[in-house]
Design a protein around this motif. Structure first.
Motif, PDB file in Angstrom:
ATOM      1  N   SER A 154       0.922  -1.191  -0.009  1.00  0.00           N
ATOM      2  CA  SER A 154       0.004  -0.105  -0.075  1.00  0.00           C
ATOM      3  C   SER A 154       0.949   1.133   0.151  1.00  0.00           C
ATOM      4  O   SER A 154       0.324   2.257  -0.294  1.00  0.00           O
ATOM      5  CB  SER A 154      -0.790   0.008   1.183  1.00  0.00           C
ATOM      6  N   GLU A 155       2.157   1.093   0.200  1.00  0.00           N
ATOM      7  CA  GLU A 155       3.125   2.291   0.444  1.00  0.00           C
ATOM      8  C   GLU A 155       3.525   2.711  -1.128  1.00  0.00           C
ATOM      9  O   GLU A 155       4.010   3.797  -1.264  1.00  0.00           O
ATOM     10  CB  GLU A 155       4.313   2.104   1.087  1.00  0.00           C
ATOM     11  N   ILE A 156       3.520   1.722  -2.108  1.00  0.00           N
ATOM     12  CA  ILE A 156       3.801   2.086  -3.559  1.00  0.00           C
ATOM     13  C   ILE A 156       3.197   3.108  -4.201  1.00  0.00           C
ATOM     14  O   ILE A 156       3.650   3.703  -4.944  1.00  0.00           O
ATOM     15  CB  ILE A 156       3.833   0.687  -4.290  1.00  0.00           C
ATOM     16  N   VAL A 157       2.040   3.420  -3.745  1.00  0.00           N
ATOM     17  CA  VAL A 157       1.225   4.529  -4.240  1.00  0.00           C
ATOM     18  C   VAL A 157       1.617   5.903  -4.038  1.00  0.00           C
ATOM     19  O   VAL A 157       1.413   6.702  -5.013  1.00  0.00           O
ATOM     20  CB  VAL A 157      -0.476   4.373  -3.826  1.00  0.00           C
ATOM     21  N   LYS A 158       2.543   6.022  -2.887  1.00  0.00           N
ATOM     22  CA  LYS A 158       2.975   7.120  -2.666  1.00  0.00           C
ATOM     23  C   LYS A 158       4.066   7.927  -3.245  1.00  0.00           C
ATOM     24  O   LYS A 158       4.493   8.985  -3.015  1.00  0.00           O
ATOM     25  CB  LYS A 158       3.333   7.174  -0.919  1.00  0.00           C
ATOM     26  N   GLY A 159       4.605   7.140  -4.392  1.00  0.00           N
ATOM     27  CA  GLY A 159       5.618   7.490  -5.120  1.00  0.00           C
ATOM     28  C   GLY A 159       7.199   7.184  -4.976  1.00  0.00           C
ATOM     29  O   GLY A 159       7.479   6.511  -3.924  1.00  0.00           O
ATOM     30  N   PRO A 160       8.164   7.573  -5.755  1.00  0.00           N
ATOM     31  CA  PRO A 160       9.532   7.347  -5.619  1.00  0.00           C
ATOM     32  C   PRO A 160      10.315   7.499  -4.409  1.00  0.00           C
ATOM     33  O   PRO A 160      10.794   6.699  -3.957  1.00  0.00           O
ATOM     34  CB  PRO A 160      10.281   8.280  -6.518  1.00  0.00           C
ATOM     35  N   LYS A 161       9.859   8.500  -3.610  1.00  0.00           N
ATOM     36  CA  LYS A 161      10.551   8.835  -2.151  1.00  0.00           C
ATOM     37  C   LYS A 161      10.083   7.880  -1.262  1.00  0.00           C
ATOM     38  O   LYS A 161      11.066   7.105  -0.615  1.00  0.00           O
ATOM     39  CB  LYS A 161      10.126  10.336  -1.841  1.00  0.00           C
ATOM     40  N   ARG A 162       8.840   7.665  -1.173  1.00  0.00           N
ATOM     41  CA  ARG A 162       8.475   6.476  -0.425  1.00  0.00           C
ATOM     42  C   ARG A 162       8.874   5.279  -0.782  1.00  0.00           C
ATOM     43  O   ARG A 162       9.148   4.345   0.064  1.00  0.00           O
ATOM     44  CB  ARG A 162       6.965   6.707  -0.173  1.00  0.00           C
ATOM     45  N   ILE A 163       8.807   4.916  -1.997  1.00  0.00           N
ATOM     46  CA  ILE A 163       9.364   3.564  -2.436  1.00  0.00           C
ATOM     47  C   ILE A 163      10.821   3.384  -2.019  1.00  0.00           C
ATOM     48  O   ILE A 163      11.055   2.174  -1.560  1.00  0.00           O
ATOM     49  CB  ILE A 163       9.257   3.605  -4.096  1.00  0.00           C
ATOM     50  N   ASP A 164      11.590   4.317  -2.396  1.00  0.00           N
ATOM     51  CA  ASP A 164      13.134   4.268  -1.914  1.00  0.00           C
ATOM     52  C   ASP A 164      13.154   4.063  -0.497  1.00  0.00           C
ATOM     53  O   ASP A 164      14.099   3.247  -0.181  1.00  0.00           O
ATOM     54  CB  ASP A 164      13.902   5.619  -2.170  1.00  0.00           C
ATOM     55  N   GLU A 165      12.292   4.315   0.442  1.00  0.00           N
ATOM     56  CA  GLU A 165      12.422   4.121   1.955  1.00  0.00           C
ATOM     57  C   GLU A 165      12.034   2.941   2.122  1.00  0.00           C
ATOM     58  O   GLU A 165      12.466   2.213   2.916  1.00  0.00           O
ATOM     59  CB  GLU A 165      11.355   5.230   2.709  1.00  0.00           C
ATOM     60  N   ILE A 166      10.753   2.237   1.454  1.00  0.00           N
ATOM     61  CA  ILE A 166      10.481   0.979   1.926  1.00  0.00           C
ATOM     62  C   ILE A 166      11.180  -0.218   1.468  1.00  0.00           C
ATOM     63  O   ILE A 166      11.365  -1.339   1.785  1.00  0.00           O
ATOM     64  CB  ILE A 166       9.032   0.700   1.425  1.00  0.00           C
ATOM     65  N   LEU A 167      12.313   0.215   0.441  1.00  0.00           N
ATOM     66  CA  LEU A 167      13.016  -0.738  -0.113  1.00  0.00           C
ATOM     67  C   LEU A 167      14.415  -0.936   0.839  1.00  0.00           C
ATOM     68  O   LEU A 167      15.217  -1.560   0.377  1.00  0.00           O
ATOM     69  CB  LEU A 167      13.366  -0.688  -1.547  1.00  0.00           C
ATOM     70  N   GLN A 168      14.428   0.061   1.581  1.00  0.00           N
ATOM     71  CA  GLN A 168      15.674   0.042   2.550  1.00  0.00           C
ATOM     72  C   GLN A 168      16.042  -1.392   3.164  1.00  0.00           C
ATOM     73  O   GLN A 168      16.889  -1.977   3.294  1.00  0.00           O
ATOM     74  CB  GLN A 168      15.857   1.230   3.498  1.00  0.00           C
ATOM     75  N   PRO A 169      14.987  -1.761   4.052  1.00  0.00           N
ATOM     76  CA  PRO A 169      14.914  -3.029   5.007  1.00  0.00           C
ATOM     77  C   PRO A 169      15.027  -4.154   3.775  1.00  0.00           C
ATOM     78  O   PRO A 169      15.566  -5.041   4.323  1.00  0.00           O
ATOM     79  CB  PRO A 169      13.870  -2.998   5.492  1.00  0.00           C
ATOM     80  N   VAL A 170      14.449  -4.148   2.523  1.00  0.00           N
ATOM     81  CA  VAL A 170      14.564  -5.066   1.687  1.00  0.00           C
ATOM     82  C   VAL A 170      15.914  -5.481   1.301  1.00  0.00           C
ATOM     83  O   VAL A 170      16.428  -6.521   1.135  1.00  0.00           O
ATOM     84  CB  VAL A 170      13.635  -4.852   0.172  1.00  0.00           C
ATOM     85  N   GLU A 171      16.749  -4.420   0.889  1.00  0.00           N
ATOM     86  CA  GLU A 171      18.031  -4.276   0.576  1.00  0.00           C
ATOM     87  C   GLU A 171      18.948  -5.015   1.692  1.00  0.00           C
ATOM     88  O   GLU A 171      19.958  -5.908   1.645  1.00  0.00           O
ATOM     89  CB  GLU A 171      18.605  -3.078   0.314  1.00  0.00           C
ATOM     90  N   GLN A 172      18.599  -4.528   2.729  1.00  0.00           N
ATOM     91  CA  GLN A 172      19.410  -5.140   4.246  1.00  0.00           C
ATOM     92  C   GLN A 172      19.147  -6.797   4.530  1.00  0.00           C
ATOM     93  O   GLN A 172      20.050  -7.416   4.721  1.00  0.00           O
ATOM     94  CB  GLN A 172      18.932  -4.468   5.344  1.00  0.00           C
TER      95      GLN A 172
END
Length: 213
Positions: A154-172
């Motif tokens: 549901s956070e993907i709808v918020k656009g690139p800045k938020r997407i970058d944030e939610i992918l930080q734990p994914v990368e970790q």
């Protein structure tokens, strides 16, 4: 093999309804055990026939036993009514060379992860973030558990800045191995193509930069 509606709670709730399942756990425990004994016997017989003709990669167990605030039955009830039968099926399949046992439950499943691992589950998904599932915390607490999902859809709808944030734990977590990232359920229809493309391309870049572990 497996998938919806194959489960040791999921099949019961699918066939007799949630209310009856909850009531019968308390008032008709012998009947619950009898039903699960019958299903387990049938499943093992079917799987033995399948495995006599082809090798399979994994068993998928569909439970959907959790909701937004936790599991719908207690860990003690899982150990009593589910794990003995789940373990029998898993042990049988392990004896035939199957090594991956994937359990599907939405919601907050923090308290039941170790319970299912006791029965032999090796992978779980989808780790819904808005229900309190934190893949970084799960990885630290259960380093051998393989994780699938964990991207807050549901956070993907918020656009690139938020997407970058939610992918930080994914990368970790990707750096630790044993993780397949994707949306923590179906991507909602309000996510437009531009935002989804940004999310997917950014995730691909992270995966490519880390490589296969």
């Amino acid at each position: 093999m497996g998938g919806y509606p194959h489960g040791f709670y999921g099949t019961l709730s699918h066939l007799i309804g949630y209310e009856n399942t909850f009531i019968w756990y308390v008032l008709e425990p012998d009947l619950i055990h009898d039903i699960l004994e019958a299903f387990t016997t049938v499943w093992i017989a079917v799987y033995e026939e399948v495995l006599s003709q082809i090798q399979i990669d994994h068993l998928q167990i569909w439970e959907d036993i959790s909701f937004g605030k936790g599991p719908m039955i207690s860990p003690a009830m899982i150990r009593e009514f589910m794990n003995p039968y789940m373990k029998r099926v898993i042990d049988f399949l392990k004896s035939k060379g199957v090594r991956i046992f994937l359990l599907d439950t939405d919601g907050d499943c923090n308290s039941v992860i170790p319970v299912f691992m006791e029965a032999g589950v090796t992978r779980m998904y989808p780790f819904e973030v808005h229900c309190g599932m934190d893949i970084v915390k799960v990885r630290k607490e259960y380093p051998t558990l393989q994780i699938l999902g964990g991207v807050p859809k549901s956070e993907i709808v918020k656009g690139p800045k938020r997407i970058d944030e939610i992918l930080q734990p994914v990368e970790q977590v990707l750096k630790t191995g044993g993780y397949v990232p994707f949306g923590d359920h179906f991507i909602p229809p309000d996510v437009n193509f531009e935002n989804f493309s940004y999310y997917r391309n950014k995730l691909n870049q992270i995966i490519d930069s880390i490589g296969t572990l």
